[in-house]
Design a protein around this motif. Structure first.
Motif, PDB file in Angstrom:
ATOM      1  N   ARG A  28      -5.214  -3.359 -12.746  1.00 54.59           N
ATOM      2  CA  ARG A  28      -6.402  -4.073 -13.234  1.00 54.59           C
ATOM      3  C   ARG A  28      -6.022  -5.432 -13.822  1.00 54.59           C
ATOM      4  O   ARG A  28      -6.483  -5.823 -14.903  1.00 54.59           O
ATOM      5  CB  ARG A  28      -7.158  -3.247 -14.289  1.00 54.59           C
ATOM      6  N   GLY A  70     -12.614  -5.911  -2.766  1.00 56.05           N
ATOM      7  CA  GLY A  70     -11.859  -6.755  -3.689  1.00 56.05           C
ATOM      8  C   GLY A  70     -10.852  -7.676  -3.022  1.00 56.05           C
ATOM      9  O   GLY A  70     -10.290  -8.552  -3.674  1.00 56.05           O
ATOM     10  N   TYR A  81      -5.049  -5.657  -8.660  1.00 57.30           N
ATOM     11  CA  TYR A  81      -6.373  -5.735  -9.280  1.00 57.30           C
ATOM     12  C   TYR A  81      -7.039  -4.365  -9.371  1.00 57.30           C
ATOM     13  O   TYR A  81      -7.954  -4.161 -10.143  1.00 57.30           O
ATOM     14  CB  TYR A  81      -7.270  -6.749  -8.558  1.00 57.30           C
ATOM     15  N   GLN A  82      -6.564  -3.418  -8.534  1.00 56.33           N
ATOM     16  CA  GLN A  82      -7.149  -2.075  -8.569  1.00 56.33           C
ATOM     17  C   GLN A  82      -6.690  -1.330  -9.822  1.00 56.33           C
ATOM     18  O   GLN A  82      -5.783  -1.764 -10.512  1.00 56.33           O
ATOM     19  CB  GLN A  82      -6.717  -1.274  -7.329  1.00 56.33           C
ATOM     20  N   ASP A  83      -7.273  -0.135 -10.056  1.00 50.92           N
ATOM     21  CA  ASP A  83      -6.888   0.611 -11.260  1.00 50.92           C
ATOM     22  C   ASP A  83      -5.564   1.333 -11.089  1.00 50.92           C
ATOM     23  O   ASP A  83      -5.014   1.848 -12.048  1.00 50.92           O
ATOM     24  CB  ASP A  83      -8.000   1.580 -11.695  1.00 50.92           C
ATOM     25  N   SER A  84      -5.074   1.392  -9.842  1.00 54.65           N
ATOM     26  CA  SER A  84      -3.773   2.021  -9.601  1.00 54.65           C
ATOM     27  C   SER A  84      -3.150   1.367  -8.381  1.00 54.65           C
ATOM     28  O   SER A  84      -3.856   0.995  -7.438  1.00 54.65           O
ATOM     29  CB  SER A  84      -3.971   3.521  -9.342  1.00 54.65           C
ATOM     30  N   PRO A  85      -1.804   1.252  -8.388  1.00 61.08           N
ATOM     31  CA  PRO A  85      -1.162   0.636  -7.205  1.00 61.08           C
ATOM     32  C   PRO A  85      -1.381   1.448  -5.934  1.00 61.08           C
ATOM     33  O   PRO A  85      -1.164   0.923  -4.838  1.00 61.08           O
ATOM     34  CB  PRO A  85       0.322   0.596  -7.596  1.00 61.08           C
TER      35      PRO A  85
END
Lengths: 645, 248
Positions: A198, A251, A74-78
């Motif tokens: 994301r 998150g 869900y984050q912008d980068s792993p």
């Protein structure tokens, strides 16, 4: 048996558990497991949800083996998964110090630390592969702390009597995660991992009873989409955010494993929650999360509160004779180094007596004055400088001048989806690794063992066991029109639309805060029959109000952070109720689960091995959940009462 | 305290953005900067307005997800601090605070204060790793690493990939980010076999992605929440140019 809260079903067994001599079980299982021909691996696709230590290491390793991997976060980068925030270190039975450590000792400590509520076979395997993890991470370039001779430094941690914790200053999780992330990056470049940042998994796709894919929502465009695979791995972390305030990232959520639970995966030991004793206390109603201060601080800091309640003097004005160093008093042999569950409960007890310090009386002092006098300011700064700085940033107080204030906070959840020895859930083709499963920590996790388990599962266990399942693949090709796929996607779209349609008068966060408060008050550090019964009622009423009165602003076809939150909170409501029911049914105390009714005369946790030596695995029904028991046997470590006095 | 906020609002990547003024009241000095925005967002939702989108996750200064330009400075004026660790006690009652997203061509705005930093992932994918498949590692003590190398490598490895360095650089250069990884791996024996290839691939990828060049201004290291030193860029250049000189 059945009660107003749950029904009892058939017991379950771990069908993959090997037997024989414990030290040979992992070898035996690997030998018995079917292999996948290298030429067939590239015809098989595996979905991995989550990119923390477990998911990142699994995705990289599966891709290296030749499988096609689809990875989601869900984050912008792993690189940002919450494993990154782990501070202390990672345990491994290397015995580089020659101080008597061994695989068997790490196994023993972990089973005992888990208060005899974990499986011996799993824990033994964890201790065995711990050794390989350090080798792998060093080869990746993880900059562990080293001695002047160039060899790795270790420290003792969390009350262990041997020095087996490898560390990278106070940022061990960050460095290990970046190692796994970089291994993933190499496979992304090689075209073996298709990365979807994301992107949130909102449901599991089951076809003919097998896990065959996930339904996701693109968090930027809002697009709901199906992804197919031959197996699905959930590595989505823990669910501590059900308490709203925790040390988890904002998150972190239960949605991936809860959706799988609703589709049939059993959920094991949901009530086992670790409450970490050394966190920065709440400063006001605006508080959005809690920050951990590394447990290593208890090596030199002394914990105390004023001897009498209502003492509002500044700490420096309270003379020695009027202080209560309660951990040293109650636990003379372990003192300030007692395990996490014990330190947390002791802090709660002194605060309940009205002797807590700081705003609301919810805090105790962690005092470095003696350490500074004994070691000198420079030596203390060298050991803890970055932690003192972090504390000062958040509180505006300097620990060199005045004692830190600390209070327990929710940190880790030992419960999770039930898995067998192969890490496969009760749904065929669904594997669960890292904090998302329940497997290795029993009722309490030891310090520096979460990183070990995440990487053990991802690098070394799952890549070996998943082949046994995939050897039967590839399975029938799927498309969006397949009825079971279309139903899953439609259910997701309906739910998103429903959240937006309520259009009520309360924000998602206001519900989450209230739910968290209920959980903290009644399903937190001390649970009672009456409190838990009350909590179930309160949760049900609040959930009903949520679906009637939540206000989710914006649209579905755009970046909508309120919609993301609302969906996660909706799942937390259902989980919260199951946690309370699990806590209610387990009338014993064990590890992080303390029932007020079950304690020794001097207030310690009292287990009931006769009745409760089992894993509680819950089945979702939509009504009362069904309890399936997995009986635990101990051949190598004899259950005993933990004592730290 | 009471504050005036001027916040960049932009509906999506293609629409035009603008600064919108909000007044917030009774802000506690103990709040973090993001908690102050939480309070504003709760009010906006109840007022029927669109809450402000901003990235954040761990809120303890390590995930690298948050990042706002506060009064013209990435992560605000307090040194070595991420936005989530900045607290309101550093502001005064009556202050006006301007809040903008990172500004750099390779970091397009997604919505409001959220930008797309996936270009950083592309740079790492180009070579920011040691090629060592799981299971192929020798014993961890087989290769000793001098403590000084390990410590300097660690300092570079603490980069959280937030992108403040790019946002602060007048050239929009990703040099500090790229150099931090090249330095981390290039100082360790495990990173030697791929050292030249790594430097070339990562530098050239950063160029292709549209990041600018480094002209040694040093704004990057000044705003870096982890204090990654400028010397890492010298190491990157040495690795890059060194291999050009040897024709490798």
């Amino acid at each position: 048996m059945s009660t107003e809260f749950y029904r009892t079903g058939a017991p379950i067994e771990d069908g993959k558990a090997p037997d024989g001599v414990i030290a040979e079980r992992w070898d035996n299982r690997r030998f018995a497991a079917k292999l996948v021909n290298p030429a067939n691996k590239r015809k098989l696709t595996v979905i991995v949800v989550g990119t923390g230590l477990a998911g990142g290491s699994a995705a990289a390793t599966l891709a290296e083996l030749g499988y096609d991997v689809k990875s989601f976060c869900y984050q912008d980068s792993p690189r940002r998964a919450h494993s990154i925030a782990a501070q202390g270190g990672i345990n491994a039975a290397k015995n580089y110090r020659g101080d008597g450590d061994s695989v068997h000792r790490l196994f023993y400590d972990t089973v005992k630390g888990g208060d005899f509520r974990s499986r011996e076979s799993n824990v033994y395997r964890l201790a065995q592969v711990s050794v390989e993890i350090i080798d792998q991470c060093v080869a990746q370039g993880v900059p562990f702390a080293r001695e002047y001779g160039g060899l790795l430094d270790t420290r003792s941690f969390g009350g262990a009597q041997v020095s087996r914790t490898f560390y990278a200053r106070g940022q061990t999780g960050q460095q290990l995660l970046l190692g796994a992330y970089q291994a993933m990056a190499r496979q992304i470049q090689a075209g073996k991992i298709e990365m979807h940042p994301r992107t949130e998994m909102l449901d599991l796709i089951l076809v003919d009873g097998r896990a065959r894919g996930v339904v996701t929502r693109d968090l930027v465009t809002g697009e709901v989409r199906n992804h197919f695979a031959d197996a699905v791995v959930l590595a989505s972390g823990g669910y501590g955010n059900v308490f709203f305030l925790s040390t988890n990232a904002k998150g972190c959520n239960v949605t991936a494993i809860w959706r799988a639970h609703r589709k049939g995966a059993l959920f094991a030991n949901p009530c086992y929650t670790q409450i970490h004793p050394t966190c920065i206390p709440v400063s006001g109603d605006h508080q959005s999360k809690l920050t951990l201060m590394s447990e290593s601080l208890r090596n030199d800091g002394r914990v105390w509160v004023p001897l009498t309640g209502g003492d509002t003097r500044a700490p420096a004005d309270i003379p020695e004779a009027e202080r209560d160093y309660y951990l040293e008093r109650i636990y003379p042999s372990f003192g300030n180094l007692v395990p996490r569950d014990i330190a947390s409960r002791a802090a709660k007890n002194v605060c309940d007596e009205g002797r807590g310090v700081g705003p609301g009386g919810l805090g105790v002092y962690l005092d470095f004055a003696d350490a500074i006098a004994r070691l000198g300011r420079d030596a203390v700064a060298a050991k803890y400088g970055n932690l003192f700085e972090m504390y000062e940033r958040i509180t505006g107080e300097d620990p060199f001048e005045t004692p830190m204030r600390i209070y327990p906070a929710v940190h880790y959840t030992m419960g999770g989806l039930w898995v067998d020895y192969d890490l496969q859930a009760t749904i065929p083709g669904l594997f669960v690794i890292g904090e998302a499963n329940f497997s290795d920590h029993g009722a309490n996790r030891l310090g520096a063992s979460a990183l070990m388990q995440g990487l053990a599962d991802g690098y070394f266990v799952l890549p070996n066991t998943i082949g046994d399942y995939l050897a039967a693949g590839p399975f029938e090709p799927l498309d969006d029109a397949h009825p079971e796929v279309a139903d899953a996607a439609e259910a997701v779209r309906t739910r998103v639309a429903k959240l937006l349609a309520v259009n009520g008068s309360r924000t998602p966060d206001s519900f989450h805060r209230e739910l968290g408060r209920i959980m903290w008050d009644y399903c937190g550090m001390e649970r009672t029959d009456a409190g838990l019964r009350k909590a179930v009622g309160l949760i049900q009423a609040l959930r009903e109000e949520f679906w009637r009165d939540v206000l989710v602003s914006g649209e579905s076809e755009e970046l909508n952070q309120q919609l993301e939150k609302a969906g996660r909170i909706a799942d937390f409501f259902e989980l919260a109720e199951l946690m309370c029911i699990d806590a209610l049914h387990r009338t014993e105390s064990c590890g992080g689960h303390f029932r007020g009714e079950s304690q020794t005369p001097d207030g310690e946790a009292l287990r009931d091995d006769e009745t409760f030596s089992y894993v509680a695995a819950w089945e979702y029904t939509g009504d009362r959940p069904v309890l399936h028991r997995e009986h635990l046997t101990f051949e190598y470590v004899k259950p005993s009462q933990r004592s730290y006095k | 305290m009471n504050l005036t906020l001027k916040v960049w609002r932009q509906k999506n990547a293609t629409s035009r953005g603008h600064l919108t003024t909000y007044r917030v009241k009774e802000i506690s000095p103990d709040m973090s900067f993001l908690e102050m925005l939480d309070v504003l967002n709760e009010r906006l939702i109840l007022d029927g307005d669109d809450p402000i989108a901003f990235d954040h996750d761990c809120r303890e200064g390590i995930c690298g997800m948050c990042g706002l330009v506060i009064n013209g400075v990435p992560h605000g004026e307090q040194r070595a601090t991420t936005t989530c660790q900045l607290h309101m006690r550093h502001f005064k009652d009556g202050d006006t605070i301007v809040i903008e997203p990172w500004r750099a061509a390779p970091f397009p705005v997604v919505k409001d204060l959220v930008v797309d930093r996936s270009a950083f992932d592309r740079i790492i994918e180009a070579g920011g790793y040691v090629s060592v498949p799981t299971g192929s590692a020798p014993d961890a003590h087989a290769v000793p690493v001098p403590k000084a190398s390990a410590d300097t490598a660690f300092d570079a490895a603490t980069c959280i990939g937030c992108g403040a360095c790019v946002a602060a650089c007048p050239n929009g250069s990703a040099s500090l980010f790229t150099a931090a990884k090249i330095t981390h791996l290039g100082l360790l024996p495990q990173g030697q076999p791929e050292r030249a290839r790594r430097a070339r691939a990562m530098v050239e990828t950063a160029d292709e992605l549209g990041f600018g060049g480094c002209t040694n201004i040093g704004e990057c290291t000044a705003v870096c929440p982890k204090g990654i030193p400028l010397a890492t860029i010298a190491r990157m250049n040495a690795d890059y140019l060194g291999l050009a000189a040897t024709g490798d």
